[in-house]
Motif scaffolding. Structure first.
Motif: not given
Length: 162
Positions: A16-44
């Motif tokens: 659970a801890i590792y999964g949280t770190i992983l998902a948070t990291t993906v958001v940090a990497a992919a979610g920096h542009e609000p227009e691409t939040i759809d892609q960030a959600a798919i990536l998470v």
């Protein structure tokens, strides 16, 4: 508690801890542009599923080496269940992103919320574990700081890179 039960339960929490770190990291990497939040959600979602499957697969291979035989279906299901917290822990972060995808909250807010959920969960793990161990409050706070530091490090990398 037997050593096997201890390792099994510790593995759930670690996943659970590792999964949280992983998902948070993906958001940090992919979610920096609000227009691409759809892609960030798919990536998470996609990254969480792939890492969950990779952990199930690698545990299955390791179990085959240890058992020196192919695993039965029920044993593979047991391994998948053992790794379930890794996948499950990404859901609150994914839910925060989906609030932006669906327009319930502004997209930029949803990205910030997803980061806050991930970081907050890491601090919460430290708190819950410290209180469960009946640590003194300074030690609980230290436990929270160490656990939460992973999330803050991800946030710092996000700010530094983007």
């Amino acid at each position: 508690m037997s050593e096997v039960a201890l390792v099994h339960r510790a593995h759930h929490v670690a996943g659970a801890i590792y999964g949280t770190i992983l998902a948070t990291t993906v958001v940090a990497a992919a979610g920096h542009e609000p227009e691409t939040i759809d892609q960030a959600a798919i990536l998470v979602l996609g990254t969480s599923v792939v890492f969950w499957l990779a952990h199930v697969y690698s545990l299955g291979l390791a179990a085959r080496v240890v058992a020196r035989r192919p695993l039965r279906r029920d044993e593979m299901v047991s391994l998948a269940i053992a790794e379930w917290p890794m996948l499950q822990s990404s859901w609150p972060i994914l839910l925060a992103l989906m609030l932006g995808v669906t327009g319930i909250v502004p997209r930029a807010t949803a990205v910030d919320l997803a980061m806050a959920v991930g970081i907050g969960a890491l601090f919460t793990y430290g708190f819950v574990i410290g209180r469960q161990e009946k640590l003194s409050w300074p030690k609980v706070l230290l436990n929270m700081a160490i656990s939460g530091a992973f999330g803050l490090a991800i946030l710092a990398l996000k700010v530094f890179v983007h």
